[in-house]
Design a protein around this motif. Structure first.
Motif, PDB file in Angstrom:
ATOM      1  N   LYS A 113       0.690  -1.274   0.044  1.00  0.00           N
ATOM      2  CA  LYS A 113      -0.156  -0.137   0.066  1.00  0.00           C
ATOM      3  C   LYS A 113       1.003   1.229   0.169  1.00  0.00           C
ATOM      4  O   LYS A 113       0.686   2.479  -0.695  1.00  0.00           O
ATOM      5  CB  LYS A 113      -0.899  -0.061   1.248  1.00  0.00           C
ATOM      6  CG  LYS A 113      -2.236  -0.936   1.032  1.00  0.00           C
ATOM      7  CD  LYS A 113      -3.099  -0.915   2.386  1.00  0.00           C
ATOM      8  CE  LYS A 113      -4.328  -1.942   2.147  1.00  0.00           C
ATOM      9  NZ  LYS A 113      -5.064  -1.623   3.185  1.00  0.00           N
ATOM     10  N   LYS A 114       1.941   1.150   1.024  1.00  0.00           N
ATOM     11  CA  LYS A 114       2.986   2.483   0.796  1.00  0.00           C
ATOM     12  C   LYS A 114       3.452   2.731  -0.532  1.00  0.00           C
ATOM     13  O   LYS A 114       3.627   3.684  -0.915  1.00  0.00           O
ATOM     14  CB  LYS A 114       4.030   2.073   1.974  1.00  0.00           C
ATOM     15  CG  LYS A 114       4.752   3.096   2.309  1.00  0.00           C
ATOM     16  CD  LYS A 114       5.776   2.949   3.434  1.00  0.00           C
ATOM     17  CE  LYS A 114       6.921   3.914   3.876  1.00  0.00           C
ATOM     18  NZ  LYS A 114       7.488   3.604   4.698  1.00  0.00           N
ATOM     19  N   GLN A 115       3.917   1.475  -1.094  1.00  0.00           N
ATOM     20  CA  GLN A 115       4.606   1.654  -2.604  1.00  0.00           C
ATOM     21  C   GLN A 115       3.588   2.105  -3.443  1.00  0.00           C
ATOM     22  O   GLN A 115       4.131   3.061  -4.556  1.00  0.00           O
ATOM     23  CB  GLN A 115       5.246   0.089  -2.897  1.00  0.00           C
ATOM     24  CG  GLN A 115       6.452  -0.255  -2.245  1.00  0.00           C
ATOM     25  CD  GLN A 115       6.799  -1.668  -2.521  1.00  0.00           C
ATOM     26  OE1 GLN A 115       5.963  -2.399  -3.353  1.00  0.00           O
ATOM     27  NE2 GLN A 115       7.804  -2.042  -1.941  1.00  0.00           N
ATOM     28  N   ALA A 116       2.492   1.453  -3.528  1.00  0.00           N
ATOM     29  CA  ALA A 116       1.395   2.266  -4.518  1.00  0.00           C
ATOM     30  C   ALA A 116       0.923   3.537  -4.199  1.00  0.00           C
ATOM     31  O   ALA A 116       0.855   4.437  -5.212  1.00  0.00           O
ATOM     32  CB  ALA A 116       0.077   1.384  -4.185  1.00  0.00           C
ATOM     33  N   LYS A 117       1.019   4.161  -2.805  1.00  0.00           N
ATOM     34  CA  LYS A 117       0.820   5.338  -2.650  1.00  0.00           C
ATOM     35  C   LYS A 117       1.734   6.223  -2.938  1.00  0.00           C
ATOM     36  O   LYS A 117       1.457   7.349  -3.524  1.00  0.00           O
ATOM     37  CB  LYS A 117       0.587   5.395  -1.094  1.00  0.00           C
ATOM     38  CG  LYS A 117       0.183   6.915  -0.446  1.00  0.00           C
ATOM     39  CD  LYS A 117      -0.120   7.004   1.020  1.00  0.00           C
ATOM     40  CE  LYS A 117      -0.564   8.340   1.486  1.00  0.00           C
ATOM     41  NZ  LYS A 117      -0.802   8.233   2.906  1.00  0.00           N
ATOM     42  N   ALA A 118       3.163   5.778  -3.060  1.00  0.00           N
ATOM     43  CA  ALA A 118       4.490   6.601  -3.312  1.00  0.00           C
ATOM     44  C   ALA A 118       4.274   6.654  -4.838  1.00  0.00           C
ATOM     45  O   ALA A 118       4.630   7.605  -5.497  1.00  0.00           O
ATOM     46  CB  ALA A 118       5.416   5.836  -2.968  1.00  0.00           C
ATOM     47  N   ALA A 119       3.993   5.701  -5.462  1.00  0.00           N
ATOM     48  CA  ALA A 119       3.810   5.629  -7.056  1.00  0.00           C
ATOM     49  C   ALA A 119       2.616   6.345  -7.520  1.00  0.00           C
ATOM     50  O   ALA A 119       2.849   7.247  -8.547  1.00  0.00           O
ATOM     51  CB  ALA A 119       3.456   4.227  -7.422  1.00  0.00           C
ATOM     52  N   ALA A 120       1.576   6.615  -6.741  1.00  0.00           N
ATOM     53  CA  ALA A 120       0.322   7.438  -7.215  1.00  0.00           C
ATOM     54  C   ALA A 120       0.830   8.831  -6.976  1.00  0.00           C
ATOM     55  O   ALA A 120       0.501   9.726  -7.827  1.00  0.00           O
ATOM     56  CB  ALA A 120      -0.851   6.982  -6.252  1.00  0.00           C
ATOM     57  N   ALA A 121       1.600   9.199  -5.905  1.00  0.00           N
ATOM     58  CA  ALA A 121       1.903  10.536  -5.685  1.00  0.00           C
ATOM     59  C   ALA A 121       2.868  10.841  -6.661  1.00  0.00           C
ATOM     60  O   ALA A 121       2.869  12.173  -7.295  1.00  0.00           O
ATOM     61  CB  ALA A 121       2.669  10.607  -4.281  1.00  0.00           C
ATOM     62  N   ALA A 122       3.800  10.053  -7.224  1.00  0.00           N
ATOM     63  CA  ALA A 122       4.830  10.429  -8.070  1.00  0.00           C
ATOM     64  C   ALA A 122       4.336  10.286  -9.563  1.00  0.00           C
ATOM     65  O   ALA A 122       4.553  11.494 -10.286  1.00  0.00           O
ATOM     66  CB  ALA A 122       5.866   9.253  -8.377  1.00  0.00           C
TER      67      ALA A 122
END
Length: 206
Positions: A113-122
């Protein structure tokens, strides 16, 4: 609980399950997964036990063959060198195995979830930057990626499409239109029709 902490007949150390039972008696109810973990950590600390995941948990016991090939429990907390060791230790390990398995799943889920959130933010940041570009600037970037990919560059189109927030077929399915009526000759990038490519090349609707 077992009447002995360390039973020579069973060839097992029942300190941990007895600690569980004592805690249950103290609280007058069953333990939560978190309480099981707390009791386990406290029991291990008091006994001076540190689980080495590279060594069979039953190492030194009579039934342990000390095989070089190790078997790791799916919960990733203990290691065995034979099915015999696993069966003997299951009496104790079954009390914490499920908890550790669920704990690992939750940790993995949290990480994803953290990785997905970071990817979405990027992606949002890149999209915001791409929105500030004019169509002429976007077409220049598309054209550069198109030429780079067709000259042996890898992932140029995918990278450019990701940064512009569009489907790779917009660039990969596009073409270069040359205008010979201008001096010098000009180049215009014609975007690919994603829906048409899906329909004609893949036989599905986009």
């Amino acid at each position: 609980p077992h009447s002995q902490e360390c039973c020579d007949i069973c060839m097992m150390d029942f300190t941990l399950p007895n600690d569980f039972q004592r805690k249950k008696n103290e609280l007058g109810r069953d333990l939560t997964p978190e309480e099981y973990d707390q009791v386990t950590k406290k029991s291990m600390a008091m006994a001076g036990v540190r689980i080495n995941k590279k060594i069979c948990i039953m190492d030194g016991q009579p039934m342990c063959p000390r095989n070089s090939k190790k078997l790791r429990c799916p919960c990733n907390e203990v290691t065995y060198c034979s099915t015999a060791c696993q069966k003997y230790h299951w009496t104790i390990h079954k009390m914490t195995c499920k908890f550790h398995s669920k704990k690992k799943e939750k940790e993995l889920e949290k990480k994803l979830k953290k990785q997905a959130k970071a990817a979405a933010a990027a992606q949002a940041q890149l999209k915001s930057a791409a929105d500030d570009l004019t169509e002429e600037q976007k077409n220049f970037a598309r054209k550069e990626a198109f030429f780079a990919e067709n000259n042996g560059g890898k992932h140029s189109i995918e990278e450019c499409a990701w940064q512009l927030g569009e489907h790779p077929f917009v660039i990969g399915g596009g073409s270069i239109k040359y205008n010979t009526n201008t001096v010098p000759m000009s180049e215009e990038f014609v975007k690919g029709d994603v829906a048409k490519i899906y329909r004609e090349k893949l036989g599905v609707e986009w």
